[in-house]
Scaffold this motif. Sequence first.
Motif, PDB file in Angstrom:
ATOM      1  N   CYS A 195      -7.423 -10.807  -7.155  1.00 50.66           N
ATOM      2  CA  CYS A 195      -7.426  -9.344  -7.126  1.00 50.66           C
ATOM      3  C   CYS A 195      -6.666  -8.886  -5.898  1.00 50.66           C
ATOM      4  N   GLY A 196      -6.411  -7.618  -5.833  1.00 45.15           N
ATOM      5  CA  GLY A 196      -5.636  -7.087  -4.726  1.00 45.15           C
ATOM      6  C   GLY A 196      -6.377  -5.989  -3.998  1.00 45.15           C
ATOM      7  N   PRO A 197      -5.769  -5.475  -2.956  1.00 40.40           N
ATOM      8  CA  PRO A 197      -6.430  -4.415  -2.164  1.00 40.40           C
ATOM      9  C   PRO A 197      -6.692  -3.161  -3.001  1.00 40.40           C
ATOM     10  N   GLU A 198      -5.925  -2.974  -4.074  1.00 39.32           N
ATOM     11  CA  GLU A 198      -6.173  -1.798  -4.919  1.00 39.32           C
ATOM     12  C   GLU A 198      -7.526  -1.922  -5.625  1.00 39.32           C
ATOM     13  N   ASP A 199      -7.911  -3.153  -5.957  1.00 41.29           N
ATOM     14  CA  ASP A 199      -9.235  -3.356  -6.555  1.00 41.29           C
ATOM     15  C   ASP A 199     -10.337  -3.072  -5.541  1.00 41.29           C
ATOM     16  N   LEU A 200     -10.084  -3.497  -4.310  1.00 44.30           N
ATOM     17  CA  LEU A 200     -11.053  -3.223  -3.251  1.00 44.30           C
ATOM     18  C   LEU A 200     -11.220  -1.713  -3.075  1.00 44.30           C
ATOM     19  N   ALA A 201     -10.108  -1.013  -3.112  1.00 38.19           N
ATOM     20  CA  ALA A 201     -10.167   0.450  -2.939  1.00 38.19           C
ATOM     21  C   ALA A 201     -10.899   1.113  -4.096  1.00 38.19           C
ATOM     22  N   ARG A 202     -10.693   0.565  -5.297  1.00 33.84           N
ATOM     23  CA  ARG A 202     -11.399   1.141  -6.440  1.00 33.84           C
ATOM     24  C   ARG A 202     -12.904   0.946  -6.317  1.00 33.84           C
ATOM     25  N   ALA A 203     -13.304  -0.168  -5.735  1.00 35.86           N
ATOM     26  CA  ALA A 203     -14.736  -0.449  -5.618  1.00 35.86           C
ATOM     27  C   ALA A 203     -15.385   0.317  -4.474  1.00 35.86           C
ATOM     28  N   PHE A 204     -14.656   0.434  -3.380  1.00 36.72           N
ATOM     29  CA  PHE A 204     -15.303   0.920  -2.159  1.00 36.72           C
ATOM     30  C   PHE A 204     -14.657   2.173  -1.585  1.00 36.72           C
ATOM     31  N   GLY A 205     -13.583   2.659  -2.186  1.00 36.00           N
ATOM     32  CA  GLY A 205     -12.831   3.726  -1.521  1.00 36.00           C
ATOM     33  C   GLY A 205     -12.088   3.130  -0.342  1.00 36.00           C
ATOM     34  N   VAL A 206     -11.784   3.968   0.611  1.00 36.11           N
ATOM     35  CA  VAL A 206     -11.075   3.460   1.786  1.00 36.11           C
ATOM     36  C   VAL A 206     -11.984   2.519   2.569  1.00 36.11           C
ATOM     37  N   VAL A 207     -11.477   1.327   2.841  1.00 36.68           N
ATOM     38  CA  VAL A 207     -12.233   0.370   3.652  1.00 36.68           C
ATOM     39  C   VAL A 207     -11.584   0.338   5.028  1.00 36.68           C
ATOM     40  N   GLU A 208     -12.327   0.768   6.012  1.00 35.18           N
ATOM     41  CA  GLU A 208     -11.741   0.862   7.348  1.00 35.18           C
ATOM     42  C   GLU A 208     -11.570  -0.553   7.934  1.00 35.18           C
ATOM     43  N   PRO A 209     -10.543  -0.740   8.744  1.00 36.25           N
ATOM     44  CA  PRO A 209     -10.346  -2.041   9.394  1.00 36.25           C
ATOM     45  C   PRO A 209     -11.578  -2.422  10.211  1.00 36.25           C
ATOM     46  N   GLY A 210     -11.984  -3.657  10.069  1.00 32.13           N
ATOM     47  CA  GLY A 210     -13.146  -4.134  10.812  1.00 32.13           C
ATOM     48  C   GLY A 210     -14.448  -4.001  10.042  1.00 32.13           C
ATOM     49  N   ALA A 211     -14.412  -3.335   8.886  1.00 33.97           N
ATOM     50  CA  ALA A 211     -15.632  -3.148   8.100  1.00 33.97           C
ATOM     51  C   ALA A 211     -16.214  -4.492   7.668  1.00 33.97           C
ATOM     52  N   SER A 212     -17.510  -4.528   7.527  1.00 30.09           N
ATOM     53  CA  SER A 212     -18.187  -5.754   7.105  1.00 30.09           C
ATOM     54  C   SER A 212     -18.329  -5.777   5.591  1.00 30.09           C
ATOM     55  N   VAL A 213     -18.159  -6.948   5.028  1.00 31.25           N
ATOM     56  CA  VAL A 213     -18.396  -7.132   3.598  1.00 31.25           C
ATOM     57  C   VAL A 213     -19.284  -8.358   3.416  1.00 31.25           C
TER      58      VAL A 213
END
Lengths: 285, 285, 285
Positions: A195-213
């Motif tokens: 998957c790509g960062p676009e999938d991450l954005a779809r799941a979480f919206g904007v993910v700020e740098p340093g965010a925990s997952v």
Amino acid sequence: VERERRPVIGFLTDFGLDGAAATCRGVMLGICRDAQIIDICHTVRKYSVADGSFILTASLPYLPAGVHVGVVDPGVGTPRRPVAIRAQRGDILVGPDNGLLVAPAESLGGVDAIRQLENRTFWLTGTSATFHGRDVFAPVAGHLSVGDATFEELGPTLAPDDLVRLEAPQNRVAAGVLETAVAYVDSFGNIRLACGPEDLARAFGVVEPGASVVAVFHPSEGPERRDAARFVTTFGQVESGSALLYVDSSGRLAYADNQGDAAARLGAGTGTAVRITRAIDRAET
Amino acid sequence: VERERRPVIGFLTDFGLDGAAATCRGVMLGICRDAQIIDICHTVRKYSVADGSFILTASLPYLPAGVHVGVVDPGVGTPRRPVAIRAQRGDILVGPDNGLLVAPAESLGGVDAIRQLENRTFWLTGTSATFHGRDVFAPVAGHLSVGDATFEELGPTLAPDDLVRLEAPQNRVAAGVLETAVAYVDSFGNIRLACGPEDLARAFGVVEPGASVVAVFHPSEGPERRDAARFVTTFGQVESGSALLYVDSSGRLAYADNQGDAAARLGAGTGTAVRITRAIDRAET
Amino acid sequence: VERERRPVIGFLTDFGLDGAAATCRGVMLGICRDAQIIDICHTVRKYSVADGSFILTASLPYLPAGVHVGVVDPGVGTPRRPVAIRAQRGDILVGPDNGLLVAPAESLGGVDAIRQLENRTFWLTGTSATFHGRDVFAPVAGHLSVGDATFEELGPTLAPDDLVRLEAPQNRVAAGVLETAVAYVDSFGNIRLACGPEDLARAFGVVEPGASVVAVFHPSEGPERRDAARFVTTFGQVESGSALLYVDSSGRLAYADNQGDAAARLGAGTGTAVRITRAIDRAET
């Protein structure tokens, strides 16, 4: 393929390092002495068409346009078809019709035309039943590279729908959840995801740098592994030995340990299911 | 060796992957910048002259005629002779006189002439005692390839009977029994045998495709392993994980598991004795 | 770098064998199609800048002068500087400023000039944060090789004192004692030491061929290992399986087992402390 410069032949197999790939190189150079062969990888996990396809897809866009041979071919000698696929960029990909070459062709602009290899003029005489890399694919690549065979002469046309395709992992995206799979584990043990960062954005919206997952890996054997990572840009932004989620050099999501082998630690391999959520306890951010 | 096209140098060692082979490549290219070096294998099992010889023998006939360097040389620095062997096809094989190069020369039409390397004009100055690949064999190959050394200038003539030869496994054929040995285990774990289909025919007469055989492997350590296989043409003709006996891509007999590692399963390595009989219980056919 | 002959590019990384190095080769050949790329090693122990530096230092003097790329780069994407170092011999070394390239440049006559890579004209567009081998170092090497970039155009000058340097092992020499460290373990398991025969002479005076020595290895984990060896010229001068101390092909001291893996037997790795004394009981001589 330019004719005035040395023709490039990319070459990937699961043959290992003990002489089979060199035998094919010898065949190619016997036909096209001036070829610049780029050995992409010969240690593809044995029989792993998916791994071979991943490596070709990541590397071919950075090679000059040329003829490329890919051989991960557990069905050698059976009726699986040998094919040549011309990509929009102008490259010709030669190998078995088992899904290996489709994603790589798409990475080169898409499939332009396909020929089934049938014209034995361009094969070695006395084709063996177990080594089509040497007897079929290498000589076809040599003849295409030196220019005494054209794509059209290789055999009859196939339609794109005729091609065997690998089953692509199904990503599932919901609010706060990204379900995907391991596309490939590289030599560092970095876990490349399907998957790509676009999938991450779809799941979480904007993910700020340093965010925990939080990532949960579901190996085919053994218990699931739950792990925490930071979403950062590069390895050095987390401690040595700590995990990171990042956009890799192919523009896809990947999960790794800084200076460690995340795949070994987490039991992840090609196809392992992965579920990513945001960390609930934001205190650790 | 043609002079108008880029000269080919085949290159095989047991040096591993950490820089020693590249050092030799540097020496060869420093002398013959236009050489097309074909790295055949640098991960030959350490000190295994027999394995190196097998790999050269399987691959060299598919390389263009040229100069080829083989270095598996546990006797480096001792009085073992450095030699160049000219084969009937026109190739010149350069390396130690320890048996490594004889079967490869025979695969290229036979031994035509031999020179003992004595003329230090074509060696690096300051020859080390432990790295003749770099100091003797690579520069000799470079000078032969670029054309500023002739075969005759390398040193005095040796007779074929002077050459050190590897002990060949003795095959024993009786009615219904073929006794042979493992010639090589390839990177897939396929067990290449020191016999051909003609030996099988002498033992059993015509063996119909699909016939069952029993193979008993006698590892140097541990108990013997008894195994059953079908005699077929290619891997896909038996189930995944099942064993097959087949004629390999070099025209010799081989024993393998379809998509498995037969050598690991059966404890077979170079030299392991193998006894093949027809299966008595034909019910399994 | 000569322009009339094919330009040479030496190339070393810790990328492993699965496609990343080939991607860089593709970038280099896309810019300089006629380059003769010499793959020095891509299986450097992951993140081991010291191992990579050792291998480059041993091999580069035997390569033709050219542009050489070294990438062992645990700090990729952090502020560590990308650099090009011109050596007195005329070579240009390209890679991260983390100590990897300093000893190799010294092996080529010493550091002549240094540029910090800043001119993005010679980089790929869209530089990733994790793959500077592909996006920065390979294209810079390609442009230097093909001649459309000059060293001076790469970026601003750095002084030699600006370079990051690896900490060199401190040898201690006293009468009858030589304390040193393991510089590198090669693929045979031979233990290359961070000292030379001149250090041995300072400790012991003239050491006659065949003399016995005692070496004590202090692994970072586990007990120390005490071992005895003969000081000889080459492997075959001791029994198979016996240990020897010798001057290796780079002119440094090394400790090995004839046809065995001394490093595995003795638990030695890069950095392991070693203490060498003369054997007291000369009866064994």
